[in-house]
Write a protein that holds these residues in place. Structure first.
Motif: not given
Length: 281
Positions: A172, A176-177, A179, A233-234
């Motif tokens: 997951g 997400l990281s 992107g 997002d980080t």
């Protein structure tokens, strides 16, 4: 600018340094008078720079190494008592440079390594010509006057997910990281995350989330270049503004027209010219 020729140093220090070079898989590639250290972030190893090195190696001598927490390093070398703060990682970096007899260098640090570079330059400003800070954050946790991107409850959920099922968490977290929609980059980041021993990965994540370097930024005196994607997002863009306002050295900002926390994996052709420009100044 720097060199690997013999200098003055005790045999004991040389022995410890040589052992560290071996443990952390230190490599020196390329040619030229300028020395550039490339230091990777959490969840990767030095292979994260593979797509960047060809752009730099013709006119730079590049030092690559793995953080002790990386999956490419024998986990027996990770000392849970020693690596409770980022200072121990700074010790490793400075010992590498001293062992290689490098007396001046540029430092490119991704994510947590950007903070390691900041601490190193405060301790030894003579060693560093410039810091290039890629996806850097002095503090991930929000407080009343600062937006780092994470509430405490969210951090606890992330750590809980890592502890409960590391494989599922990686599947997951990696997309997400990264992107950007770059499946090869997701696969590569997943590979190096899976290479980490889960207990080490969790421990290092706690260390990073508990770090707060905001109070020392003003002590940096060397020039800095902050490189950030337009959407990460980080690390939110508010952190870039905070760094620019609080770093003590002359600071410039480069915003890449892409998204994600790992542009050296997902958009190397976009990042490389920015790095070359930053290294030429």
């Amino acid at each position: 600018m720097g060199g690997t020729g013999k200098g003055v140093g005790s045999a004991a220090a040389d022995g410890v340094g040589s052992t560290l070079l071996e443990i952390l898989n230190v490599k020196v590639v390329g040619s030229g008078d300028k020395v550039v250290v490339l230091s990777h972030g959490f969840g990767t190893d030095q292979s994260a720079w593979n797509r960047i090195v060809p752009f730099l190696q013709r006119d730079h001598r590049i030092v690559l190494y793995d953080l002790v927490c990386a999956g490419s390093v024998n986990p027996d070398h990770f000392d849970f008592r020693r690596y409770t703060t980022l200072d121990a990682y700074v010790d490793d970096l400075l010992l590498i440079l001293d062992t290689l007899r490098i007396n001046r260098c540029f430092f490119v640090g991704h994510s947590v390594s950007a903070m390691i570079g900041i601490l190193a330059t405060i301790r030894r400003p003579d060693l560093f010509l410039k810091l290039i800070l890629l996806g850097a954050s002095p503090r991930f946790l929000n407080d009343w006057e600062y937006h780092g991107g994470f509430e405490q409850a969210k951090i606890e959920r992330v750590l809980g997910a890592m502890e409960a099922n590391y494989d599922a968490w990686v599947r997951g977290f990696a997309p997400l990281s990264v992107g950007a929609d770059v499946p090869a980059a997701v696969r590569e980041f997943s590979r190096t995350l899976f290479n980490m021993r889960p207990d080490i990965s969790l421990f290092v994540s706690r260390t990073i989330f508990n770090s707060d370097l905001r109070g020392v930024l003003c002590l940096v005196r060397v020039p800095c270049c902050i490189v950030q994607t337009a959407r990460d997002d980080t690390v939110p863009l508010s952190v870039v503004s905070y760094l620019k306002a609080h770093l003590g050295g002359r600071t410039t900002v480069e915003i890449l027209n892409t998204e994600g926390h790992l542009p050296h994996l997902s958009a190397p052709a976009l990042l490389a010219p920015v790095l070359r420009r930053a290294l030429s100044r």
